[in-house]
Design an enzyme around this catalytic site. Structure first.
Site, mmCIF file in Angstrom:
data_model
loop_
_atom_site.group_PDB
_atom_site.id
_atom_site.type_symbol
_atom_site.label_atom_id
_atom_site.label_comp_id
_atom_site.label_asym_id
_atom_site.label_seq_id
_atom_site.Cartn_x
_atom_site.Cartn_y
_atom_site.Cartn_z
ATOM 1 N N GLU A 199 54.610 58.899 22.048
ATOM 2 C CA GLU A 199 54.682 58.019 23.210
ATOM 3 C C GLU A 199 54.802 56.554 22.809
ATOM 4 O OE1 GLU A 199 54.771 61.404 24.328
ATOM 5 O OE2 GLU A 199 52.816 61.122 23.402
ATOM 6 N N ASN A 230 57.967 65.947 21.527
ATOM 7 C CA ASN A 230 58.995 65.419 22.421
ATOM 8 C C ASN A 230 59.809 64.307 21.776
ATOM 9 O OD1 ASN A 230 56.264 63.997 22.956
ATOM 10 N ND2 ASN A 230 57.766 62.530 23.720
ATOM 11 N N ASP A 257 58.978 66.171 28.744
ATOM 12 C CA ASP A 257 57.878 66.007 27.787
ATOM 13 C C ASP A 257 57.234 67.340 27.425
ATOM 14 O OD1 ASP A 257 56.036 64.652 26.060
ATOM 15 O OD2 ASP A 257 54.516 64.850 27.603
#
Length: 599
Positions: free
Chosen positions: A191, A275, A317
């Site tokens: 992230e 991801n 995700d």
């Protein structure tokens, strides 16, 4: 003859390989110990102990408890090696060695000094999935990415090495894999736009043996373009860059914060990548290889033998980091070496772990709707790819458009909470999430060390179902079907344990330890611990008495609202609103609870 050849080749390999982990192999083979987080190299999380069984598990009592002194999410489990239990905590990642021969007296305590600035860089709580043991050492991978080898007897530091850089978003939440003479570690931070990698350090001194990135040039991802395969075909040159636009692969995600397994006979280790960055799929056209991929690599060199990308060009995700469980089972009358993986995307995969052949890909929660299924025709141009349903495609719906009713939510039908395998019934016992989401992608720019998400999410229980947010299921990996399913009010965020006593243990977010009949799912026992359970159940034996232990301490992605005191429903990457009711059932805590039958 074939089985004999496999056995003899395995013995020859073991005789010739480095012997640094012989101690670990011995301890794993002893069911009275719990020497590795996953139970064994196959990640089966199965114990041969059977003193506690279907007939008497209802009589379990609390034998003793231990407070960790730390709040927030307690994932992973203790280890037991000899007369010592090793207990870890979330950040600041304290390690306790408890003397089981002296009423759990603290033999030593290791408390690393970490910069608290690492906490806001950690995506989904300050969890850690446990320490590892091998070669007389305890291995801790800290939140700040420092890997530390501690003397198992006295806790002194034997070596330490820094694996990443928190200033650019690299952190750690995972355990490590000690195998042969290596310690294999991953990295978190998808992230924050980091580029995922797996690194092998030499167990003796911490020097780096190899590092394999998830995407990038061939020499970075350690592939042989002609011999590394994807669904049986060579990956070809530049496979780690040619499905990315420009240099987006340099901040491409594909982090490696999940679980690792190993097959010593094949000299292969297995894991999944996470991801791609960013969560806005419009900003990264292409398949984004090798994010969302099952990887099989040579333990000694890191070179990839085969890949399988489960979710090309991920739009939701659906990290692929969940555990790879290794089994030997019959298919069409032939015993094969299999790998079973329950992906975040809601599909359960069964593969040949030697060749990488895809055998089964089926939904393990019926509400999964983003795909109509995987193309299983080897002659098809889309072989192995999931067919995306346009209504739930966040890219097709476009930026700044809220796509609604997508199942599962981003935290998947299962996140990292590990499943277990029961060799007697050949069932996989799987803790699952029963959660859907709304997902609105937006354009975001990259700044090193800052969140690089690019989507707003909200989560809620699967509509038109039992009203809860979880199920605990039994799965048949050969036929790709659910054998039984128990509904739960909240996601089951605890790792399962099967035993030779015919029972399976798991924990709930409200804080219950539960025992069920492995064959039928019938609930046989439950006990409420002081806080929600996101830890993994383990068992050990001492002086002929079997014990079951679990860490409680609510947190993790599902419990991030409670753990971090968040109230905005969209915070915690969408989880705060979905799990708001959890605060009515449990509170923060950090405790180990150990159970046994009465004398």
């Amino acid at each position: 003859m074939k089985k004999l050849m496999l056995l003899t080749s395995g013995l020859a390999l073991c005789a010739g390989m480095a012997v640094a982990n012989d101690d670990l192999v011995t301890q794993m083979d002893d069911p009275s110990q719990w020497a590795i987080q996953t139970g064994d190299y196959k990640n089966q999380r199965h114990s041969k102990l059977d003193t506690i069984n279907k007939e008497n598990v209802g009589d379990l009592q609390v034998a003793w408890t231990f407070s960790t002194g730390v709040l927030r999410g307690h994932e992973g489990s203790p280890l037991v090696v000899g007369d010592t239990m090793y207990v870890h905590t979330p950040f600041p990642n304290i390690v306790y060695a408890l003397d089981l021969a002296d009423e759990g007296k603290i033999k030593w305590k290791y408390e690393p000094k970490q910069d608290p600035d690492v906490i806001p860089v950690m995506c989904c709580d300050t969890v850690n999935r446990g320490v590892a043991y091998a070669d007389g050492k305890i291995f801790l991978h800290q939140a700040d990415t420092k890997v530390v080898a501690l003397n198992a007897d006295d806790g002194s530091v034997e070596w330490e090495v820094v694996n990443g850089d928190p200033s650019i978003g690299e952190t750690n939440t995972a355990t490590v894999l000690p195998v042969k003479d290596k310690v294999i570690v991953g990295i978190s931070g998808g992230e924050f736009g980091v580029r995922g990698h797996v690194t092998a350090y030499n167990m003796s001194d911490g020097s780096q043996a190899w590092r394999a990135y998830s995407m990038g040039p061939d020499e970075d991802i350690l592939v042989d373009p002609e011999n590394t395969t994807h669904l049986g075909e060579p990956v070809g040159e530049n496979s780690g860059t040619n499905t990315w636009e420009g240099d987006q692969w340099q901040i491409g995600g594909g982090t490696t914060w999940g679980w690792y397994s190993a097959d010593l006979e094949e000299n292969l280790m297995y894991y999944g990548t996470g991801n791609p960055s960013t969560w806005n799929p419009s900003q990264r056209p292409g398949d984004n290889r090798w994010s969302m991929t099952v990887m099989a690599r040579d333990i000694d060199t890191g070179e990839a033998k085969w890949f399988y990308q489960m979710t090309p060009h991920d739009e939701w995700d659906y990290d692929g980091v969940n555990e790879m469980i290794l089994t030997e089972q019959e298919i069409d009358g032939e015993e094969r070496k299999l790998l079973t993986h329950f992906d975040r995307n809601g599909l359960a995969y069964t593969m040949d772990r030697v060749s990488g052949e895809l055998l089964v890909a089926e939904k393990y929660d019926p509400v999964v709707n983003w795909t109509s299924g995987v193309d299983m025709d080897p002659d098809s141009d889309t072989y192995g790819r999931p067919e995306v349903v346009a209504q739930y495609s966040t890219e097709q719906n476009g930026e700044d458009v809220n796509s609604t009713g997508i199942c599962p939510a981003a935290l998947g039908t299962k996140d990292q909470q590990p499943a277990a395998y029961d060799p007697e019934t050949q069932l996989f016992l799987v803790p699952t999430n029963h959660v859907c989401m709304d997902y609105e992608p937006f354009r975001v720019s990259y700044t090193a060390g800052q969140p690089y998400v690019g989507a707003t999410l909200s989560m809620y229980p699967a509509p038109d179902s039992h009203g809860g947010m979880g199920n605990f299921i039994a799965w048949d990996n050969i036929n790709g079907e659910i054998k039984w399913s128990n509904p739960e009010q909240f996601s089951v965020w605890s790792g399962a344990l099967t035993t030779a006593g015919g029972i399976t243990f798991y924990g709930t977010l409200e804080g219950y330890l539960k025992a069920v009949d492995t064959s039928t799912g019938e609930e046989l026992y439950k006990f409420r611990t002081p806080s929600g359970i996101i830890g993994n159940v383990m068992t050990y034996e001492r002086e002929g008495k079997q014990y079951v232990a679990v860490l409680s301490g609510v947190g993790g992605w599902a419990g991030i609202g409670l753990a971090a005191g968040l109230t905005n429903p969209n915070d915690g990457l969408g989880a705060v609103g979905g799990y708001a009711a959890l605060s009515d059932y449990t509170a923060l805590g950090g405790q180990l609870t150990v159970f046994a039958l009465p004398d």
